[in-house]
Design a protein around this motif. Structure first.
Motif, PDB file in Angstrom:
ATOM      1  N   GLY A 106      55.934  23.209  33.977  1.00 37.12           N
ATOM      2  CA  GLY A 106      54.718  24.016  34.016  1.00 37.12           C
ATOM      3  C   GLY A 106      54.932  25.489  34.254  1.00 37.12           C
ATOM      4  O   GLY A 106      54.126  26.326  33.826  1.00 37.12           O
ATOM      5  N   SER A 107      56.027  25.840  34.945  1.00 37.27           N
ATOM      6  CA  SER A 107      56.283  27.250  35.264  1.00 37.27           C
ATOM      7  C   SER A 107      57.109  27.956  34.200  1.00 37.27           C
ATOM      8  O   SER A 107      57.350  29.160  34.290  1.00 37.27           O
ATOM      9  CB  SER A 107      57.003  27.358  36.614  1.00 37.27           C
ATOM     10  OG  SER A 107      58.223  26.634  36.578  1.00 37.27           O
ATOM     11  N   ILE A 117      51.656  26.087  32.083  1.00 38.66           N
ATOM     12  CA  ILE A 117      50.452  25.630  32.772  1.00 38.66           C
ATOM     13  C   ILE A 117      49.237  26.508  32.477  1.00 38.66           C
ATOM     14  O   ILE A 117      48.091  26.089  32.652  1.00 38.66           O
ATOM     15  CB  ILE A 117      50.688  25.560  34.302  1.00 38.66           C
ATOM     16  CG1 ILE A 117      49.602  24.714  34.985  1.00 38.66           C
ATOM     17  CG2 ILE A 117      50.803  26.948  34.911  1.00 38.66           C
ATOM     18  CD1 ILE A 117      49.847  24.461  36.451  1.00 38.66           C
ATOM     19  N   ASP A 118      49.464  27.721  31.988  1.00 31.93           N
ATOM     20  CA  ASP A 118      48.361  28.634  31.681  1.00 31.93           C
ATOM     21  C   ASP A 118      47.662  28.301  30.366  1.00 31.93           C
ATOM     22  O   ASP A 118      46.585  28.845  30.085  1.00 31.93           O
ATOM     23  CB  ASP A 118      48.866  30.080  31.628  1.00 31.93           C
ATOM     24  CG  ASP A 118      49.440  30.541  32.957  1.00 31.93           C
ATOM     25  OD1 ASP A 118      48.912  30.119  34.002  1.00 31.93           O
ATOM     26  OD2 ASP A 118      50.421  31.314  32.954  1.00 31.93           O
ATOM     27  N   PHE A 122      46.425  22.579  28.655  1.00 27.73           N
ATOM     28  CA  PHE A 122      47.260  21.857  29.619  1.00 27.73           C
ATOM     29  C   PHE A 122      46.391  20.804  30.313  1.00 27.73           C
ATOM     30  O   PHE A 122      45.324  21.124  30.849  1.00 27.73           O
ATOM     31  CB  PHE A 122      47.835  22.827  30.640  1.00 27.73           C
ATOM     32  CG  PHE A 122      48.905  22.227  31.511  1.00 27.73           C
ATOM     33  CD1 PHE A 122      50.238  22.254  31.118  1.00 27.73           C
ATOM     34  CD2 PHE A 122      48.595  21.624  32.726  1.00 27.73           C
ATOM     35  CE1 PHE A 122      51.242  21.703  31.909  1.00 27.73           C
ATOM     36  CE2 PHE A 122      49.578  21.072  33.525  1.00 27.73           C
ATOM     37  CZ  PHE A 122      50.908  21.116  33.118  1.00 27.73           C
ATOM     38  N   GLU A 124      44.359  18.569  32.636  1.00 25.39           N
ATOM     39  CA  GLU A 124      43.863  18.790  34.004  1.00 25.39           C
ATOM     40  C   GLU A 124      44.514  17.824  34.994  1.00 25.39           C
ATOM     41  O   GLU A 124      44.800  18.202  36.137  1.00 25.39           O
ATOM     42  CB  GLU A 124      42.343  18.621  34.031  1.00 25.39           C
ATOM     43  CG  GLU A 124      41.679  19.081  35.316  1.00 25.39           C
ATOM     44  CD  GLU A 124      41.792  20.591  35.545  1.00 25.39           C
ATOM     45  OE1 GLU A 124      41.872  20.995  36.721  1.00 25.39           O
ATOM     46  OE2 GLU A 124      41.779  21.345  34.554  1.00 25.39           O
ATOM     47  N   TRP A 126      47.422  16.789  35.090  1.00 30.89           N
ATOM     48  CA  TRP A 126      48.807  17.136  35.409  1.00 30.89           C
ATOM     49  C   TRP A 126      48.920  18.365  36.304  1.00 30.89           C
ATOM     50  O   TRP A 126      50.002  18.681  36.800  1.00 30.89           O
ATOM     51  CB  TRP A 126      49.596  17.413  34.126  1.00 30.89           C
ATOM     52  CG  TRP A 126      49.755  16.248  33.207  1.00 30.89           C
ATOM     53  CD1 TRP A 126      49.308  14.963  33.386  1.00 30.89           C
ATOM     54  CD2 TRP A 126      50.418  16.265  31.939  1.00 30.89           C
ATOM     55  NE1 TRP A 126      49.635  14.193  32.311  1.00 30.89           N
ATOM     56  CE2 TRP A 126      50.322  14.948  31.406  1.00 30.89           C
ATOM     57  CE3 TRP A 126      51.077  17.246  31.201  1.00 30.89           C
ATOM     58  CZ2 TRP A 126      50.855  14.611  30.164  1.00 30.89           C
ATOM     59  CZ3 TRP A 126      51.612  16.908  29.965  1.00 30.89           C
ATOM     60  CH2 TRP A 126      51.506  15.608  29.457  1.00 30.89           C
ATOM     61  N   LYS A 127      47.823  19.071  36.488  1.00 31.23           N
ATOM     62  CA  LYS A 127      47.904  20.383  37.136  1.00 31.23           C
ATOM     63  C   LYS A 127      48.365  20.322  38.585  1.00 31.23           C
ATOM     64  O   LYS A 127      49.137  21.177  39.036  1.00 31.23           O
ATOM     65  CB  LYS A 127      46.569  21.117  37.023  1.00 31.23           C
ATOM     66  CG  LYS A 127      46.328  21.696  35.637  1.00 31.23           C
ATOM     67  CD  LYS A 127      45.105  22.587  35.595  1.00 31.23           C
ATOM     68  CE  LYS A 127      44.961  23.234  34.207  1.00 31.23           C
ATOM     69  NZ  LYS A 127      43.754  24.092  34.123  1.00 31.23           N
ATOM     70  N   ALA A 130      52.046  19.811  38.574  1.00 28.13           N
ATOM     71  CA  ALA A 130      52.723  21.000  38.047  1.00 28.13           C
ATOM     72  C   ALA A 130      52.706  22.134  39.062  1.00 28.13           C
ATOM     73  O   ALA A 130      53.706  22.830  39.263  1.00 28.13           O
ATOM     74  CB  ALA A 130      52.070  21.441  36.740  1.00 28.13           C
ATOM     75  N   ASN A 131      51.575  22.322  39.708  1.00 32.84           N
ATOM     76  CA  ASN A 131      51.470  23.392  40.713  1.00 32.84           C
ATOM     77  C   ASN A 131      52.371  23.117  41.912  1.00 32.84           C
ATOM     78  O   ASN A 131      52.921  24.051  42.511  1.00 32.84           O
ATOM     79  CB  ASN A 131      50.021  23.558  41.166  1.00 32.84           C
ATOM     80  CG  ASN A 131      49.220  24.437  40.232  1.00 32.84           C
ATOM     81  OD1 ASN A 131      49.682  25.493  39.794  1.00 32.84           O
ATOM     82  ND2 ASN A 131      47.997  24.023  39.907  1.00 32.84           N
TER      83      ASN A 131
END
Length: 211
Positions: A106-107, A117-118, A122, A124, A126-127, A130-131
């Motif tokens: 994601g990064s 991720i932006d 992407f 939702e 998985w966020k 990913a974060n």
């Protein structure tokens, strides 16, 4: 090498375990429930331990040359950066220098200042995960622990598949093929992880692998 592996019962961690054993390394797999690890090998020792309890890790880390962590807490993603910090501290205390962390994609950048991720598409769901890996990367980059860590991001798509033995190695940018796809098999990803551990050629850097 004597390698300590965290997360050996996971989909990626189990393949990393197989790759390490196939290369002749001695592996200590630290798992919360040893009964869940079916692999049997003379060079494999399975011990009970929890990353959340740093004191439980010291016996496994004693005398180790390197460590690998393939961890993901889908139930409580906020634990992931805490696990990264806890392992950095535990490894430093035990004198284990080399450390490979299986992170997220994601990064990775798709353009200057724009991350995977932006993308508005992407997923939702998985966020949160990913974060948590983005925060783990920040923890690595901000750490002063005396550990030669490498944060390893997979391609955007990673799944079971052929062990080709050939792929590209990149840095902070997402690697895509001629059709715009970013993918790698878990088997080839495991090759990349063990290559970094053996060579020690990406100290305090993030790398990524893709076809």
């Amino acid at each position: 090498m004597k390698i300590v592996l965290f997360g050996a019962t996971g989909n990626i961690g189990n393949v990393i375990l197989d790759e390490a054993l196939a290369r002749g390394h001695e592996v200590t797999a630290v798992v919360r429930d040893p009964a869940k690890l079916a692999t049997k090998n003379p060079k494999l020792e399975v011990v009970k331990g929890d990353v959340a309890d740093a004191t439980s890790l010291a016996p496994a880390l004693a005398g180790a040359d390197a460590a690998i962590a393939s961890l993901n807490d889908h139930a409580t993603p906020a634990n992931v950066p805490k696990q990264a910090t806890a392992l950095l501290d535990a490894l430093a205390a035990a004198g284990v220098k080399r450390f490979a962390w299986v992170g997220g994609a994601g990064s990775l950048e798709t353009a200057p200042g724009v991350r995977v991720i932006d993308d508005p598409n992407f997923p939702e769901t998985w966020k949160a995960s990913a974060n948590s890996q983005i925060e783990a990367l920040k923890a690595f980059r901000g750490s002063d622990a005396r550990v030669d860590w490498t944060y390893i991001s997979p391609a955007a798509e990673i799944a079971p598949g052929e062990r080709k033995g050939s792929f590209r190695v990149g840095g902070d940018q997402l690697l895509v093929d001629g059709d715009g796809h970013s993918r790698i098999s878990i088997a080839d990803f495991a090759i990349g992880v063990l290559d970094r551990i053996e060579k020690g050629d990406a100290v305090k850097k993030r790398v990524t692998f893709a076809y």
